[in-house]
Enzyme design. Structure first.
Site, short mmCIF file in Angstrom:
data_model
loop_
_atom_site.label_atom_id
_atom_site.label_comp_id
_atom_site.label_asym_id
_atom_site.label_seq_id
_atom_site.Cartn_x
_atom_site.Cartn_y
_atom_site.Cartn_z
N ARG A 126 41.61 -14.84 -33.80
CA ARG A 126 41.46 -14.08 -32.56
C ARG A 126 40.43 -12.99 -32.77
O ARG A 126 40.14 -12.58 -33.87
CB ARG A 126 42.80 -13.47 -32.15
CG ARG A 126 43.82 -14.52 -31.69
CD ARG A 126 45.13 -13.88 -31.28
NE ARG A 126 44.96 -12.93 -30.20
CZ ARG A 126 45.26 -11.64 -30.26
NH1 ARG A 126 45.76 -11.13 -31.37
NH2 ARG A 126 45.08 -10.85 -29.23
N LYS A 191 51.74 -10.82 -42.03
CA LYS A 191 51.38 -11.92 -41.13
C LYS A 191 51.60 -13.27 -41.80
O LYS A 191 51.12 -13.53 -42.90
CB LYS A 191 49.91 -11.77 -40.72
CG LYS A 191 49.44 -12.81 -39.73
CD LYS A 191 48.32 -12.28 -38.87
CE LYS A 191 47.68 -13.37 -38.04
NZ LYS A 191 46.86 -12.86 -36.95
N ARG A 328 51.73 0.52 -37.16
CA ARG A 328 51.93 1.31 -38.38
C ARG A 328 52.51 2.69 -38.14
O ARG A 328 52.73 3.44 -39.08
CB ARG A 328 50.62 1.43 -39.14
CG ARG A 328 50.22 0.06 -39.63
CD ARG A 328 49.31 0.07 -40.82
NE ARG A 328 48.90 -1.30 -41.08
CZ ARG A 328 47.68 -1.74 -40.82
NH1 ARG A 328 46.75 -0.94 -40.40
NH2 ARG A 328 47.40 -3.01 -41.05
C1 BTN Z 1 44.71 -15.32 -35.35
O1 BTN Z 1 43.66 -14.68 -35.54
O2 BTN Z 1 45.82 -14.81 -35.52
C2 BTN Z 1 44.64 -16.75 -34.88
C3 BTN Z 1 44.37 -17.71 -36.01
C4 BTN Z 1 44.29 -19.16 -35.56
C5 BTN Z 1 43.87 -20.08 -36.69
C6 BTN Z 1 43.98 -21.52 -36.31
S1 BTN Z 1 43.84 -22.60 -37.70
C7 BTN Z 1 43.76 -23.99 -36.66
C8 BTN Z 1 42.89 -23.59 -35.47
N1 BTN Z 1 41.50 -23.81 -35.75
C9 BTN Z 1 40.80 -22.67 -35.82
O3 BTN Z 1 39.58 -22.60 -36.05
N2 BTN Z 1 41.61 -21.64 -35.58
C10 BTN Z 1 42.97 -22.07 -35.31
#
Ligand code: BTN
Length: 334
Positions: A126, A191, A328
Protein backbone atom coordinates in the site's frame (compact mmCIF):
# COMPACT_ATOMS: atom_id res chain seq x y z
CA UNK A 1 20.65 -17.91 -21.33
CA UNK A 2 16.89 -17.54 -21.28
CA UNK A 3 14.99 -16.95 -18.05
CA UNK A 4 13.06 -20.26 -18.50
CA UNK A 5 16.34 -22.14 -18.82
CA UNK A 6 17.67 -20.48 -15.66
CA UNK A 7 14.60 -21.50 -13.69
CA UNK A 8 14.78 -25.04 -15.03
CA UNK A 9 18.42 -25.26 -13.98
CA UNK A 10 18.03 -23.68 -10.59
CA UNK A 11 14.89 -25.38 -9.36
CA UNK A 12 16.43 -28.88 -9.05
CA UNK A 13 19.18 -27.32 -6.93
CA UNK A 14 16.61 -25.59 -4.69
CA UNK A 15 14.76 -28.90 -4.39
CA UNK A 16 18.00 -30.77 -3.59
CA UNK A 17 18.49 -28.39 -0.65
CA UNK A 18 14.84 -28.49 0.43
CA UNK A 19 15.33 -30.70 3.50
CA UNK A 20 17.54 -28.03 5.15
CA UNK A 21 20.24 -30.63 5.77
CA UNK A 22 23.89 -30.23 4.76
CA UNK A 23 24.77 -31.14 1.16
CA UNK A 24 28.35 -31.21 0.00
CA UNK A 25 29.30 -28.96 -2.90
CA UNK A 26 30.81 -31.97 -4.60
CA UNK A 27 27.56 -33.97 -4.50
CA UNK A 28 25.43 -31.00 -5.58
CA UNK A 29 27.76 -30.18 -8.46
CA UNK A 30 27.83 -33.82 -9.57
CA UNK A 31 24.03 -34.09 -9.43
CA UNK A 32 23.70 -30.93 -11.54
CA UNK A 33 26.48 -32.03 -13.90
CA UNK A 34 28.39 -28.77 -13.46
CA UNK A 35 31.74 -27.64 -12.06
CA UNK A 36 32.13 -26.41 -8.47
CA UNK A 37 32.56 -22.86 -9.80
CA UNK A 38 29.30 -23.12 -11.77
CA UNK A 39 27.59 -24.52 -8.68
CA UNK A 40 28.73 -21.53 -6.61
CA UNK A 41 27.19 -19.24 -9.24
CA UNK A 42 23.89 -21.14 -9.06
CA UNK A 43 23.90 -20.93 -5.27
CA UNK A 44 24.43 -17.15 -5.54
CA UNK A 45 21.52 -17.03 -7.98
CA UNK A 46 19.24 -18.85 -5.52
CA UNK A 47 20.26 -16.33 -2.86
CA UNK A 48 19.16 -13.58 -5.25
CA UNK A 49 15.76 -15.30 -5.39
CA UNK A 50 15.65 -14.81 -1.62
CA UNK A 51 16.57 -18.26 -0.35
CA UNK A 52 18.49 -18.20 2.93
CA UNK A 53 21.49 -20.50 2.25
CA UNK A 54 24.32 -21.18 4.66
CA UNK A 55 27.71 -22.30 3.34
CA UNK A 56 30.30 -23.93 5.59
CA UNK A 57 33.73 -25.33 4.78
CA UNK A 58 33.78 -29.12 5.10
CA UNK A 59 29.97 -29.38 5.25
CA UNK A 60 28.75 -27.71 2.09
CA UNK A 61 25.44 -25.87 1.81
CA UNK A 62 22.14 -25.93 3.59
CA UNK A 63 18.89 -23.95 3.67
CA UNK A 64 18.10 -22.13 6.92
CA UNK A 65 14.59 -23.64 6.88
CA UNK A 66 13.09 -26.56 4.94
CA UNK A 67 11.40 -25.70 1.66
CA UNK A 68 8.06 -27.24 0.69
CA UNK A 69 7.09 -25.63 -2.59
CA UNK A 70 3.56 -24.51 -3.37
CA UNK A 71 1.63 -26.93 -5.53
CA UNK A 72 -1.55 -25.88 -7.33
CA UNK A 73 -2.93 -29.45 -7.31
CA UNK A 74 -2.49 -29.76 -3.52
CA UNK A 75 -4.06 -26.35 -2.94
CA UNK A 76 -7.02 -27.16 -5.19
CA UNK A 77 -7.57 -30.51 -3.48
CA UNK A 78 -7.60 -28.82 -0.05
CA UNK A 79 -10.21 -26.20 -1.04
CA UNK A 80 -13.79 -26.45 0.12
CA UNK A 81 -16.22 -27.74 -2.51
CA UNK A 82 -17.91 -24.32 -2.79
CA UNK A 83 -14.63 -22.53 -3.51
CA UNK A 84 -13.54 -25.16 -6.01
CA UNK A 85 -16.83 -24.89 -7.86
CA UNK A 86 -16.64 -21.11 -7.97
CA UNK A 87 -13.00 -20.52 -8.94
CA UNK A 88 -12.08 -20.81 -12.63
CA UNK A 89 -8.34 -21.13 -12.02
CA UNK A 90 -5.82 -21.60 -9.22
CA UNK A 91 -2.24 -21.25 -10.42
CA UNK A 92 1.20 -21.18 -8.85
CA UNK A 93 3.96 -19.20 -10.55
CA UNK A 94 7.60 -19.53 -9.68
CA UNK A 95 8.72 -15.92 -9.81
CA UNK A 96 6.73 -12.99 -11.16
CA UNK A 97 7.08 -9.23 -10.87
CA UNK A 98 3.84 -8.95 -8.88
CA UNK A 99 0.91 -11.37 -8.70
CA UNK A 100 -1.41 -8.34 -8.69
CA UNK A 101 0.18 -7.04 -11.88
CA UNK A 102 -0.10 -10.45 -13.57
CA UNK A 103 -3.83 -10.67 -12.83
CA UNK A 104 -4.49 -7.04 -13.73
CA UNK A 105 -3.16 -7.96 -17.16
CA UNK A 106 -5.01 -11.32 -17.36
CA UNK A 107 -8.30 -11.67 -19.25
CA UNK A 108 -11.30 -10.93 -17.03
CA UNK A 109 -13.11 -13.78 -18.79
CA UNK A 110 -11.15 -16.18 -16.56
CA UNK A 111 -12.38 -14.60 -13.29
CA UNK A 112 -12.58 -15.58 -10.51
CA UNK A 113 -8.94 -16.66 -10.76
CA UNK A 114 -6.26 -17.01 -8.13
CA UNK A 115 -2.52 -16.76 -8.58
CA UNK A 116 0.16 -17.61 -6.02
CA UNK A 117 3.87 -17.04 -6.56
CA UNK A 118 6.91 -18.44 -4.80
CA UNK A 119 8.64 -15.07 -5.13
CA UNK A 120 7.92 -11.60 -6.47
CA UNK A 121 10.60 -9.41 -7.97
CA UNK A 122 8.51 -6.23 -7.75
CA UNK A 123 5.93 -7.04 -5.07
CA UNK A 124 4.01 -3.94 -4.14
CA UNK A 125 2.41 -2.76 -0.93
CA UNK A 126 0.00 0.00 0.00
CA UNK A 127 0.94 3.63 -0.39
CA UNK A 128 3.52 2.94 -3.09
CA UNK A 129 5.72 0.79 -0.87
CA UNK A 130 7.56 -2.37 -1.90
CA UNK A 131 6.49 -5.74 -0.53
CA UNK A 132 9.45 -7.92 0.34
CA UNK A 133 8.82 -11.28 -1.37
CA UNK A 134 11.63 -13.84 -0.86
CA UNK A 135 11.31 -17.25 -2.52
CA UNK A 136 9.43 -20.03 -0.75
CA UNK A 137 9.12 -18.26 2.58
CA UNK A 138 5.68 -16.64 2.57
CA UNK A 139 2.39 -16.52 0.70
CA UNK A 140 1.86 -14.05 -2.13
CA UNK A 141 -1.66 -14.40 -3.47
CA UNK A 142 -3.83 -12.43 -5.85
CA UNK A 143 -7.47 -13.12 -6.57
CA UNK A 144 -9.18 -11.43 -9.53
CA UNK A 145 -12.91 -10.99 -9.10
CA UNK A 146 -15.46 -9.41 -11.43
CA UNK A 147 -18.59 -8.15 -9.71
CA UNK A 148 -21.81 -8.54 -11.67
CA UNK A 149 -22.74 -4.94 -10.90
CA UNK A 150 -20.92 -2.03 -9.29
CA UNK A 151 -21.08 -2.79 -5.52
CA UNK A 152 -22.55 0.24 -3.76
CA UNK A 153 -20.10 -0.13 -0.86
CA UNK A 154 -16.97 -0.90 -2.86
CA UNK A 155 -14.91 1.36 -0.59
CA UNK A 156 -15.46 -1.03 2.31
CA UNK A 157 -14.13 -4.07 0.42
CA UNK A 158 -10.58 -3.68 1.85
CA UNK A 159 -11.99 -3.96 5.37
CA UNK A 160 -14.15 -6.97 4.49
CA UNK A 161 -11.09 -8.68 2.99
CA UNK A 162 -9.16 -7.94 6.18
CA UNK A 163 -11.88 -9.74 8.14
CA UNK A 164 -11.75 -12.67 5.68
CA UNK A 165 -7.98 -13.03 6.19
CA UNK A 166 -8.33 -12.83 9.97
CA UNK A 167 -11.03 -15.53 9.81
CA UNK A 168 -8.73 -17.73 7.71
CA UNK A 169 -5.83 -17.31 10.12
CA UNK A 170 -8.04 -18.09 13.10
CA UNK A 171 -9.29 -21.21 11.30
CA UNK A 172 -5.64 -22.19 10.70
CA UNK A 173 -5.00 -21.93 14.44
CA UNK A 174 -3.10 -18.60 14.54
CA UNK A 175 -4.09 -16.86 17.79
CA UNK A 176 -4.25 -13.15 18.58
CA UNK A 177 -4.88 -11.73 15.09
CA UNK A 178 -5.93 -8.09 15.00
CA UNK A 179 -6.57 -5.50 12.30
CA UNK A 180 -5.04 -2.06 12.07
CA UNK A 181 -7.29 0.17 10.00
CA UNK A 182 -7.96 -0.29 7.21
CA UNK A 183 -6.64 -3.86 6.89
CA UNK A 184 -3.13 -4.51 8.22
CA UNK A 185 -3.04 -8.02 9.66
CA UNK A 186 -1.21 -7.86 12.97
CA UNK A 187 -0.28 -9.82 16.04
CA UNK A 188 0.02 -7.10 18.65
CA UNK A 189 2.31 -4.40 17.27
CA UNK A 190 3.89 -6.62 14.65
CA UNK A 191 2.69 -6.86 11.05
CA UNK A 192 1.87 -10.39 9.90
CA UNK A 193 0.42 -9.56 6.51
CA UNK A 194 -1.01 -6.90 4.26
CA UNK A 195 -3.68 -6.43 1.61
CA UNK A 196 -3.53 -4.39 -1.56
CA UNK A 197 -6.67 -4.12 -3.69
CA UNK A 198 -6.29 -2.75 -7.18
CA UNK A 199 -9.14 -2.02 -9.50
CA UNK A 200 -9.86 -2.07 -13.19
CA UNK A 201 -13.14 -1.10 -14.71
CA UNK A 202 -15.07 2.02 -15.40
CA UNK A 203 -18.00 3.38 -13.52
CA UNK A 204 -21.16 2.02 -15.12
CA UNK A 205 -19.23 -0.88 -16.69
CA UNK A 206 -18.11 -4.14 -15.10
CA UNK A 207 -16.22 -3.77 -11.87
CA UNK A 208 -13.08 -5.89 -11.62
CA UNK A 209 -10.84 -5.99 -8.58
CA UNK A 210 -7.55 -7.74 -7.96
CA UNK A 211 -7.12 -8.53 -4.29
CA UNK A 212 -3.50 -9.04 -3.30
CA UNK A 213 -2.50 -10.60 -0.01
CA UNK A 214 0.97 -10.99 1.39
CA UNK A 215 1.29 -13.20 4.46
CA UNK A 216 4.57 -13.75 6.30
CA UNK A 217 4.75 -17.49 6.92
CA UNK A 218 8.32 -18.52 7.63
CA UNK A 219 10.47 -15.57 6.56
CA UNK A 220 13.82 -15.37 8.36
CA UNK A 221 15.37 -12.09 9.54
CA UNK A 222 17.95 -12.51 6.79
CA UNK A 223 15.20 -12.84 4.16
CA UNK A 224 13.31 -9.87 5.60
CA UNK A 225 16.37 -7.75 4.89
CA UNK A 226 15.60 -4.08 5.09
CA UNK A 227 11.98 -4.19 6.36
CA UNK A 228 11.94 -1.30 8.80
CA UNK A 229 8.62 -1.77 10.59
CA UNK A 230 8.05 -4.39 13.27
CA UNK A 231 6.96 -7.67 11.63
CA UNK A 232 6.20 -11.23 12.58
CA UNK A 233 5.40 -14.50 10.82
CA UNK A 234 3.09 -17.49 11.33
CA UNK A 235 6.21 -19.49 12.17
CA UNK A 236 7.22 -16.99 14.87
CA UNK A 237 3.74 -17.29 16.42
CA UNK A 238 3.10 -21.03 16.07
CA UNK A 239 6.58 -22.58 15.91
CA UNK A 240 6.41 -26.28 15.08
CA UNK A 241 2.61 -26.11 14.84
CA UNK A 242 2.87 -23.90 11.72
CA UNK A 243 0.61 -25.34 9.00
CA UNK A 244 2.12 -26.16 5.59
CA UNK A 245 2.00 -23.24 3.16
CA UNK A 246 -0.23 -25.24 0.79
CA UNK A 247 -2.76 -25.75 3.60
CA UNK A 248 -2.61 -22.09 4.61
CA UNK A 249 -3.02 -21.09 0.97
CA UNK A 250 -6.24 -23.13 0.66
CA UNK A 251 -7.54 -21.78 3.95
CA UNK A 252 -6.96 -18.20 2.79
CA UNK A 253 -8.60 -18.79 -0.57
CA UNK A 254 -11.65 -20.49 1.01
CA UNK A 255 -12.19 -17.57 3.38
CA UNK A 256 -11.71 -15.01 0.60
CA UNK A 257 -14.13 -16.58 -1.84
CA UNK A 258 -16.73 -17.03 0.88
CA UNK A 259 -16.30 -13.41 2.01
CA UNK A 260 -16.59 -12.06 -1.53
CA UNK A 261 -19.84 -13.94 -2.09
CA UNK A 262 -21.07 -12.58 1.27
CA UNK A 263 -19.99 -9.05 0.30
CA UNK A 264 -21.76 -9.35 -3.06
CA UNK A 265 -25.01 -10.34 -1.35
CA UNK A 266 -25.05 -8.30 1.83
CA UNK A 267 -22.37 -5.61 1.50
CA UNK A 268 -20.26 -4.58 4.46
CA UNK A 269 -22.99 -4.91 7.09
CA UNK A 270 -22.20 -8.55 7.89
CA UNK A 271 -18.51 -7.75 8.46
CA UNK A 272 -18.77 -4.75 10.81
CA UNK A 273 -19.14 -6.77 14.02
CA UNK A 274 -16.12 -8.94 13.20
CA UNK A 275 -14.05 -5.96 12.10
CA UNK A 276 -14.87 -4.14 15.35
CA UNK A 277 -13.91 -7.18 17.42
CA UNK A 278 -10.54 -7.31 15.65
CA UNK A 279 -9.94 -3.54 15.84
CA UNK A 280 -6.54 -2.92 17.45
CA UNK A 281 -6.89 0.84 17.67
CA UNK A 282 -10.27 1.22 19.42
CA UNK A 283 -9.82 3.11 22.68
CA UNK A 284 -6.20 3.99 21.90
CA UNK A 285 -4.59 7.28 21.09
CA UNK A 286 -3.71 7.34 17.42
CA UNK A 287 -1.99 9.63 14.99
CA UNK A 288 -3.26 9.66 11.41
CA UNK A 289 -1.10 11.00 8.65
CA UNK A 290 -2.99 11.91 5.50
CA UNK A 291 -1.92 13.76 2.41
CA UNK A 292 -0.23 16.73 4.06
CA UNK A 293 -2.34 16.53 7.23
CA UNK A 294 -1.88 15.13 10.71
CA UNK A 295 -4.60 14.30 13.22
CA UNK A 296 -4.26 12.99 16.77
CA UNK A 297 -7.01 11.68 18.99
CA UNK A 298 -8.77 8.61 20.32
CA UNK A 299 -9.77 5.88 17.87
CA UNK A 300 -13.51 5.15 18.26
CA UNK A 301 -14.04 2.32 15.77
CA UNK A 302 -15.46 2.53 12.25
CA UNK A 303 -18.72 3.69 10.71
CA UNK A 304 -20.88 1.75 8.26
CA UNK A 305 -18.85 3.20 5.36
CA UNK A 306 -15.68 1.74 6.89
CA UNK A 307 -14.33 5.18 7.82
CA UNK A 308 -12.18 5.38 10.94
CA UNK A 309 -13.74 7.52 13.66
CA UNK A 310 -11.27 9.63 15.64
CA UNK A 311 -12.28 11.92 18.48
CA UNK A 312 -9.95 14.88 18.99
CA UNK A 313 -9.38 16.63 22.33
CA UNK A 314 -11.99 19.30 21.45
CA UNK A 315 -14.64 16.53 21.43
CA UNK A 316 -15.09 16.55 17.64
CA UNK A 317 -15.50 13.21 15.90
CA UNK A 318 -13.75 12.94 12.52
CA UNK A 319 -14.65 10.22 10.01
CA UNK A 320 -11.49 9.42 8.04
CA UNK A 321 -11.58 7.61 4.72
CA UNK A 322 -7.84 7.58 4.04
CA UNK A 323 -4.58 7.95 5.89
CA UNK A 324 -1.86 6.05 7.68
CA UNK A 325 -2.65 5.14 11.28
CA UNK A 326 0.11 5.14 13.85
CA UNK A 327 -0.79 3.31 17.05
CA UNK A 328 2.35 4.14 18.92
CA UNK A 329 0.78 6.68 21.22
CA UNK A 330 -0.63 4.11 23.64
CA UNK A 331 -3.99 3.91 25.43
CA UNK A 332 -6.05 6.94 26.33
CA UNK A 333 -5.60 7.96 29.96
CA UNK A 334 -8.65 6.90 32.00
C1 BTN B 1 0.53 -3.72 2.40
O1 BTN B 1 1.32 -2.81 2.09
O2 BTN B 1 0.21 -3.94 3.57
C2 BTN B 1 -0.08 -4.57 1.31
C3 BTN B 1 0.85 -5.66 0.85
C4 BTN B 1 0.26 -6.53 -0.25
C5 BTN B 1 1.26 -7.52 -0.80
C6 BTN B 1 0.64 -8.50 -1.73
S1 BTN B 1 1.71 -9.87 -2.09
C7 BTN B 1 0.63 -10.43 -3.33
C8 BTN B 1 0.12 -9.19 -4.06
N1 BTN B 1 1.02 -8.81 -5.12
C9 BTN B 1 1.61 -7.64 -4.88
O3 BTN B 1 2.44 -7.10 -5.65
N2 BTN B 1 1.19 -7.14 -3.72
C10 BTN B 1 0.21 -8.00 -3.10
Amino acid sequence: MTRALEDAELLPLADALADAGWHSGEALAAAAGVSRAALAKRIAHLEDWGLDIEARAGLGYRLATPLARLDAAIIRAALGAGTRARLRAVDVALRVDSTNQRLLEAPAAHDPQALFAEAQTAGRGRRGRDWRSPFGANLYLSLAWSFAGWPPQLGTLPLAVGVACARALAAAGVPGIGLKWPNDLRVGDAKLGGILIEQRGEFGGACRVVIGIGLNVAMSAQQAGAITQEWTSVQAVLGDATPARNALAACLLDALVEALAEFEQRGFSSFIADWSRLDLAAGHRVRIEGAGSLLEGEACGIDEQGALIVQTSDGQRHHLHAGEVSLRLGPVAA
